[in-house]
Design an enzyme around this catalytic site. Structure first.
Site, PDB file in Angstrom:
ATOM      1  N   GLU A 193       0.616  21.707 -69.961  1.00  0.00           N
ATOM      2  CA  GLU A 193       0.267  21.065 -71.227  1.00  0.00           C
ATOM      3  C   GLU A 193       0.143  19.548 -71.105  1.00  0.00           C
ATOM      4  OE1 GLU A 193      -0.782  22.601 -73.585  1.00  0.00           O
ATOM      5  OE2 GLU A 193       0.316  24.433 -74.036  1.00  0.00           O
TER       6      GLU A 193
ATOM      7  N   HIS B 115       7.234  19.335 -77.076  1.00  0.00           N
ATOM      8  CA  HIS B 115       6.540  20.574 -77.457  1.00  0.00           C
ATOM      9  C   HIS B 115       7.482  21.740 -77.257  1.00  0.00           C
ATOM     10  CE1 HIS B 115       4.033  24.021 -77.597  1.00  0.00           C
ATOM     11  NE2 HIS B 115       3.926  24.152 -76.278  1.00  0.00           N
TER      12      HIS B 115
ATOM     13  N   HIS C 112       8.626  26.059 -78.507  1.00  0.00           N
ATOM     14  CA  HIS C 112       8.221  27.357 -79.046  1.00  0.00           C
ATOM     15  C   HIS C 112       9.331  27.875 -79.954  1.00  0.00           C
ATOM     16  CE1 HIS C 112       5.352  28.267 -75.392  1.00  0.00           C
ATOM     17  NE2 HIS C 112       5.020  27.174 -76.068  1.00  0.00           N
TER      18      HIS C 112
ATOM     19  N   HIS D 270       1.387  29.496 -81.480  1.00  0.00           N
ATOM     20  CA  HIS D 270       1.869  28.842 -80.265  1.00  0.00           C
ATOM     21  C   HIS D 270       3.247  28.212 -80.464  1.00  0.00           C
ATOM     22  CE1 HIS D 270       0.560  26.249 -76.550  1.00  0.00           C
ATOM     23  NE2 HIS D 270       1.853  26.472 -76.560  1.00  0.00           N
TER      24      HIS D 270
END
Length: 211
Positions: A71, A89, A91, A151
């Protein structure tokens, strides 16, 4: 604490708080034209500083034996488009629930203002692609956080600590909204109500000392 040490510290915290599972999620922190980023395929709670590669803002590997997170193009796109010095980032569960069912997270609590108000859900694109990077850039415009369809979530900050705290707040807001739906229809704050919060923050009460 060095940039790489920061990645290890907040990587461990992300796992401890259940914001990531397995090898999912990635973090980065910028200093000048260099960006330290978590490596591809590594569990965030098992990182050591030497495992974290360093890239330049054009995406070239400058230092490190391991490959940067897949990413990384998204991180670099965010740095190019904002004044951010750190990107997180994850999840996380409730964030991903909202990201799979909604086009935006409405302001169910005034603390949403700390993230820029309404949190947009970036259109879906395959991870690690220029398309996803562009979608996230668009969703983050004027914001501190965005969700990524089907996502997870992404937050930014002037420091890694600030970006991480934005991630925690984003997950909390998502959880409040999702749990609220289980009870009834959550009440969404109006623009006027949010503006009143901003006005109040600019003119806080002053309590006099007892004579």
């Amino acid at each position: 604490m060095s940039l790489r040490e920061q990645l290890c510290e907040y990587g461990r915290r992300a796992v401890e708080l259940g914001l990531v599972i397995g090898t999912s999620g990635n973090l980065s922190v910028r200093q000048g034209d260099l960006v330290a980023v978590t490596p591809s395929g590594a569990a965030l709670d098992r990182l050591t500083p030497d495992m974290c590669p360093i890239v330049d803002v054009e995406g070239y590997l400058v230092e490190g034996e391991l490959q940067p997170s897949s990413e990384t193009p998204m991180h670099l796109a965010v740095y190019e488009a904002t004044n951010a010095q750190a990107v997180v980032h994850t999840h996380s569960v409730f964030g991903t629930v909202v990201a799979t069912t909604m086009t935006e997270l409405p302001p169910v609590h005034y603390n949403a203002l700390l993230l820029g108000g309404v949190v947009k859900v970036a259109e879906y694109a395959t991870y690690g692609t220029p398309e996803l990077a562009a979608n996230v850039r668009s969703a983050l415009e004027g914001k501190q956080a965005a969700l990524m369809a089907n996502h997870g979530g992404v937050t930014i900050g002037a420091t890694l600590e600030q970006a991480f705290e934005a991630t925690r707040l984003l997950e909390w807001l998502c959880e409040v909204y999702v749990r609220g739906l289980g009870v009834g229809k959550p009440t969404i704050l109006t623009d006027e109500q949010l503006a009143a919060v901003v006005e109040r923050s600019l003119d806080p009460p002053v309590f006099p000392r007892r004579p």
